[in-house]
Design a protein around this motif. Structure first.
Motif, PDB file in Angstrom:
ATOM      1  N   ILE A 585      -1.298 -17.242 -21.679  1.00 57.12           N
ATOM      2  CA  ILE A 585      -1.452 -16.062 -21.874  1.00 57.12           C
ATOM      3  C   ILE A 585      -0.251 -15.208 -21.066  1.00 57.12           C
ATOM      4  O   ILE A 585       0.210 -15.644 -20.016  1.00 57.12           O
ATOM      5  CB  ILE A 585      -2.864 -15.419 -21.766  1.00 57.12           C
ATOM      6  N   ALA A 586       0.178 -14.275 -21.959  1.00 58.05           N
ATOM      7  CA  ALA A 586       1.244 -13.427 -21.150  1.00 58.05           C
ATOM      8  C   ALA A 586       1.147 -12.031 -21.580  1.00 58.05           C
ATOM      9  O   ALA A 586       0.425 -11.591 -22.607  1.00 58.05           O
ATOM     10  CB  ALA A 586       2.718 -13.740 -21.633  1.00 58.05           C
ATOM     11  N   GLY A 587       1.556 -11.245 -20.710  1.00 61.44           N
ATOM     12  CA  GLY A 587       1.747  -9.645 -21.014  1.00 61.44           C
ATOM     13  C   GLY A 587       3.059  -9.335 -21.574  1.00 61.44           C
ATOM     14  O   GLY A 587       3.880 -10.426 -22.187  1.00 61.44           O
ATOM     15  N   ALA A 588       3.603  -8.072 -21.226  1.00 62.85           N
ATOM     16  CA  ALA A 588       4.899  -7.836 -21.905  1.00 62.85           C
ATOM     17  C   ALA A 588       6.086  -8.581 -21.288  1.00 62.85           C
ATOM     18  O   ALA A 588       7.019  -8.796 -22.181  1.00 62.85           O
ATOM     19  CB  ALA A 588       5.044  -6.234 -21.675  1.00 62.85           C
ATOM     20  N   ASP A 589       5.997  -9.211 -20.277  1.00 66.74           N
ATOM     21  CA  ASP A 589       7.018  -9.882 -19.563  1.00 66.74           C
ATOM     22  C   ASP A 589       7.261 -11.363 -20.203  1.00 66.74           C
ATOM     23  O   ASP A 589       8.045 -11.907 -19.846  1.00 66.74           O
ATOM     24  CB  ASP A 589       6.917  -9.983 -18.156  1.00 66.74           C
ATOM     25  N   LYS A 590       6.127 -11.567 -20.907  1.00 69.74           N
ATOM     26  CA  LYS A 590       6.235 -13.118 -21.608  1.00 69.74           C
ATOM     27  C   LYS A 590       6.198 -14.219 -20.571  1.00 69.74           C
ATOM     28  O   LYS A 590       6.631 -15.199 -20.908  1.00 69.74           O
ATOM     29  CB  LYS A 590       7.288 -13.152 -22.557  1.00 69.74           C
ATOM     30  N   LYS A 591       5.722 -13.972 -19.540  1.00 69.11           N
ATOM     31  CA  LYS A 591       5.382 -14.966 -18.398  1.00 69.11           C
ATOM     32  C   LYS A 591       4.186 -15.525 -18.679  1.00 69.11           C
ATOM     33  O   LYS A 591       3.360 -14.835 -18.104  1.00 69.11           O
ATOM     34  CB  LYS A 591       5.895 -14.410 -16.875  1.00 69.11           C
ATOM     35  N   PHE A 592       4.066 -16.959 -19.229  1.00 66.62           N
ATOM     36  CA  PHE A 592       2.849 -17.400 -19.736  1.00 66.62           C
ATOM     37  C   PHE A 592       2.295 -18.008 -18.225  1.00 66.62           C
ATOM     38  O   PHE A 592       2.848 -18.657 -17.453  1.00 66.62           O
ATOM     39  CB  PHE A 592       3.108 -18.390 -20.852  1.00 66.62           C
ATOM     40  N   VAL A 593       0.924 -17.566 -18.282  1.00 64.15           N
ATOM     41  CA  VAL A 593       0.201 -18.648 -17.318  1.00 64.15           C
ATOM     42  C   VAL A 593      -1.143 -19.093 -17.988  1.00 64.15           C
ATOM     43  O   VAL A 593      -1.581 -18.612 -19.279  1.00 64.15           O
ATOM     44  CB  VAL A 593      -0.171 -17.525 -16.133  1.00 64.15           C
ATOM     45  N   TRP A 594      -1.726 -20.176 -17.349  1.00 64.35           N
ATOM     46  CA  TRP A 594      -2.851 -20.875 -17.978  1.00 64.35           C
ATOM     47  C   TRP A 594      -3.975 -19.721 -18.040  1.00 64.35           C
ATOM     48  O   TRP A 594      -4.201 -18.987 -17.290  1.00 64.35           O
ATOM     49  CB  TRP A 594      -3.355 -21.826 -17.234  1.00 64.35           C
TER      50      TRP A 594
END
Length: 645
Positions: A585-594
Motif C-alpha cells: 500500500i502507498a500514499g501520494a508519495d507512491k512509496k509502497f510498504v507491506w
C-alpha cells in the motif's frame, strides 16, 4: 550435408513460388490423419495447373472446382459432426487419397519456449503420462522453426499429424497436450493441435506486417529487412567482428593430456575445491568469463554397472560438456535446458569413476544453478552429485566492447508469421492458444499494445470472426524480493491482464506455477488444464468459474482500501490457510510498504497503520512474488495487479 540443405531450400522455394503446377498438390497441413474442424464449413485447398478441373469427393458427395490463374484451387466442405475416420479423394490430372481423417476441434498453439517445451523434455515429471498415453484421437502437427523476412509463404516444407499414442506423444507440446487431454476426457471429441512456436521469440515476430501497421519503428524494420543486401551486410559485419576474437586457448584441451582423460594426473595444488551447485563468482572466483573444468571421482556400486543410466546436472550457465571415464556422454550449448544425459551401458564401472564437466560462460555468473537435481541414477539406485568438486580454469575470455550482430531472423517483426502462420490461415480452427511474453518483458508498455494487435491481426487473417484467444499470464521467475519493488515482469503481466478487454479472450493465471531459477518451469500440466478451463467457458459456453479473482475496482474508506474482484467463484480464500500476503500500500508519495489484508465476503480490505491516507494498492507485484496466496474456492489464483498505473 550441404546437398541436403540446398535441395531442401530449393524445394521450399518451389512450393512457395507461383510456378505452374503440372499435377494437383495439397499443402502439408492437409494430409492423412488430419483433424478437421467439426460443425462448421471447412476449407480444403491446393494447387494444380492453371484452369485444371479438380474434384473433391467426401462423404458421398463430389465438390467441383478448378485452379485459377495462380494455380490455386479450393473447395468448402459442409459442416460435419465430430467423428470419423473419413476418406477424401481428390481427382485432377492425378489422384490423391487422404485417409484416417477425423472431425473434431482444432487449436492453433503458438508462442515461445514454454509452448514449445515437449513432453519429452519433462519426461521425469510426466513419465507416467507418457507411458500411459493412448489417445489416437488427439493429434499434433508440429511446424519446424521457419522464417521469412520478405513475404508471407503459401506452404510448409514438411509436417505430419501424429497421434498421442506411445512414443509419438513425446514431441507434443506439454502444455497443449494436457489442454487437449482435459477437453478430450470431458467431451470425447477428437482434438487437433497445430503447434507453431519458437523459443526466445518476441510477439512482433508472430504478427503480420499489416498487423503492425500502427508500430512505425517495427514497420521500418520490416522494410529494411526486405533488402537482402542489408541483411547480408549485417551477417558479414558480425562474421568479421567474430573473426577478430582471440582464439580459444583452453588449457584443458591443448595440454599433452586432455583434462577429461583418465590418464591425466592433476598437479598438486593445481586444482582447487568448489561446490556444485553454485556459481563460481559466489565461491571466490571474481568476474570470470571463460572455461572452467570440474572433476570428481564418484563411487559407483556394481548394481549400477552394465545397464543404461542417467545423469541430472540441473542447469548450467552457459554451456557444458560432460565426460565420464574419458568418454563424452552429453553436451548443451546454452543455459536454459535442464541437463539430463543418458549414459550408455558400457560407460560406468564398479568402483571409482571419473566425472569431468567442462563449463563455458560468456556473461554474468557462471556455474551450476542452485535448487536443481544433481545426481546419477540407474534403476532403483541413485547417487547424489552435489558437494565438493575440484576445479581449474582452462581459459579466460578477454572482455571486448559489444560488436555488430547479424540479424536473428526469428526475432524480426513478421518473420515467423510469414513462414509459420501464413501457411496455416486457410485451415479452419476452433481457437488459439498463446503462451509468450518472456522475450518482451524488457518492453512491457509496448506489449500492452502488441498483444491486442496480434489478436486482431490473426482474427482478420483467419476470417472466422472473434476466434477464441486463450493465453497464459507469465509465471513467477527470478530472485525473490522480500521488499515491495518495481518489476518489468509485473508490468508485462499487467499488459496481459489488460488484453482481457478484447472480446472473446481469456487468461490462465500462472503466477504460482513458476520456478525462481528456471524460465521453463516443470509444471506444464496445471498450465494446460487452466487453459482448458478458459476454453470451457469461452469456446464451449460452459457455465463455470474459469479464472481466479481479477481486480475490478477499489475504493478508499479512511485508512483502508477496499478491493472488489470478478471471478470470485464460490468465495475468496487463501490457498494455504494463512493470512493474506503480497499486498502493498502507498500514499501520494507512491512509496509502497507491506500491508495487512483480510477477506470480507467477496472483497479484500487492505491497510497499514503507518499509511493514514492510502491511495494505491498492489498485489503480487514482483518478478517472482514470494507467496501470492489469494485464490477462489475453485482453486484458481488471483491475477497480480496494481491501482497506481
Amino acid at each position: 550435408m550441404k546437398l541436403v540443405i540446398i535441395n531442401t531450400t530449393i524445394v521450399f522455394f518451389l512450393l512457395n513460388s507461383s510456378l505452374t503446377f503440372s499435377q494437383a498438390r495439397l499443402p502439408q497441413i492437409v494430409r492423412d490423419s488430419m483433424i478437421l474442424q467439426r460443425d462448421t464449413k471447412v476449407n480444403i485447398w491446393g494447387w494444380a495447373a492453371v484452369n485444371e478441373k479438380v474434384n473433391v469427393k467426401f462423404n458421398g458427395k463430389t465438390y467441383k472446382t478448378k485452379a485459377g490463374a495462380d494455380g490455386k484451387w479450393s473447395v468448402i466442405l459442409p459442416p460435419t459432426k465430430a467423428g470419423g475416420p473419413y476418406t477424401i479423394d481428390i481427382a485432377a490430372s492425378n489422384k490423391i487419397t487422404l485417409k484416417e481423417i477425423l472431425f473434431g476441434d482444432v487449436w492453433f498453439c503458438s508462442g515461445q519456449s514454454n509452448m514449445v517445451h515437449q513432453l519429452n523434455i519433462h519426461d521425469v515429471t510426466y513419465a507416467k503420462d507418457i507411458a500411459e498415453a493412448n489417445y489416437p484421437q488427439i493429434r499434433h502437427f508440429w511446424i519446424p522453426t521457419l522464417t521469412n523476412l520478405q513475404t508471407p509463404q503459401n506452404d510448409l516444407p514438411f509436417g505430419y499429424w501424429k497421434p498421442a499414442v506411445g512414443e509419438d506423444v513425446r514431441p507434443f507440446s506439454a502444455v497443449a497436450y494436457f489442454f487437449a487431454k482435459y477437453l478430450y476426457d470431458k467431451y470425447k471429441v477428437p482434438i487437433g493441435l497445430i503447434n507453431a512456436s519458437v523459443g526466445g521469440t518476441p510477439i512482433e515476430a508472430w504478427t503480420s506486417e499489416e498487423g503492425l501497421k500502427d508500430f512505425s519503428s517495427l514497420i521500418n524494420t520490416i522494410q529494411k529487412n526486405k533488402d537482402t543486401s542489408y541483411v547480408n551486410s549485417t551477417t558479414r559485419a558480425a562474421a568479421a567482428y567474430n573473426a577478430g576474437r582471440p582464439k580459444e586457448n583452453d588449457l584443458g584441451m591443448t595440454s599433452d593430456k586432455k583434462w577429461f582423460d583418465g590418464s591425466y594426473i592433476p598437479p598438486a595444488g593445481g586444482w582447487k575445491t568448489i561446490n556444485i551447485p553454485g556459481y563460481w563468482e559466489d565461491q571466490g572466483i571474481k568476474d570470470l568469463n571463460g572455461i572452467v573444468w570440474y572433476r570428481r571421482e564418484i563411487d559407483i556400486p556394481a548394481s549400477m554397472v552394465g545397464k543404461p543410466a542417467k545423469v541430472f546436472l540441473g542447469r548450467i550457465v552457459d554451456a557444458d560438456v560432460l565426460y565420464i571415464n574419458g568418454k563424452e556422454v552429453g553436451n548443451t550449448t546454452y543455459q536454459y535446458p535442464q541437463r539430463r544425459y543418458n549414459i550408455p551401458a558400457d560407460v560406468l564401472k564398479a568402483g571409482k569413476n571419473l566425472f569431468v564437466i567442462r563449463v563455458i560462460n560468456t556473461a554474468n555468473k557462471g556455474g551450476f544453478v542452485p535448487d536443481k537435481p544433481y545426481c546419477i541414477f540407474s534403476g532403483n539406485d541413485t547417487i547424489d552429485l552435489k558437494g565438493a568438486w575440484k576445479y581449474r580454469v582452462g581459459d579466460v575470455f578477454v572482455p571486448r566492447s559489444p560488436g555488430p550482430f547479424a540479424i536473428s531472423a526469428q526475432n524480426q517483426p513478421a518473420a515467423l508469421y510469414n513462414a509459420m502462420v501464413a501457411p496455416i490461415i486457410n485451415y479452419t480452427i476452433k481457437g488459439i492458444l498463446w503462451y509468450q511474453g518472456e522475450s518482451n518483458a524488457g518492453r512491457p508498455d509496448e506489449y500492452a499494445k502488441l498483444l491486442p494487435a496480434l489478436i486482431h491481426d490473426w482474427r482478420s487473417k483467419w476470417k472466422q470472426g472473434e476466434l477464441p484467444f486463450l493465453y497464459v499470464q507469465l509465471p513467477g521467475f527470478m530472485d525473490y524480493n522480500y521488499l515491495p519493488s518495481d518489476s518489468k515482469w509485473a508490468v508485462l503481466r499487467e499488459a496481459q491482464l489488460k488484453a482481457l478487454s478484447v472480446p472473446n479472450t481469456a487468461m490462465a493465471v500462472a503466477i504460482d506455477l513458476g520456478e525462481w531459477n528456471d524460465i521453463h518451469p516443470d509444471n506444464k500440466k496445471d498450465v494446460g488444464e487452466r487453459l482448458a478451463l478458459t476454453a470451457l467457458k469461452i469456446a464451449y459456453g460452459e457455465n463455470i468459474v474459469h479464472s481466479g479473482p481479477v481486480h475490478q475496482s477499489s475504493v478508499i474508506e479512511g485508512n483502508k482500501i477496499i478491493i472488489s474482484f470478478t471471478n470470485t467463484g464460490s468465495g475468496l480464500i487463501t490457498n494455504d490457510g494463512e493470512d493474506l500476503s503480497e499486498f502493498a500500500i502507498a500514499g501520494a508519495d507512491k512509496k509502497f510498504v507491506w500491508a495487512k489484508a483480510t477477506i470480507e465476503g467477496d472483497k479484500v480490505i487492505v491497510w497499514n497503520d503507518d499509511v493514514p491516507d492510502p491511495l494505491y494498492v498492489r498485489y503480487a507485484w514482483a518478478d517472482n512474488p514470494v507467496n501470492p496466496n489469494l485464490y477462489n474456492k475453485e482453486g484458481l489464483p488471483a491475477s497480480p495487479f496494481r491501482t497506481d498505473d
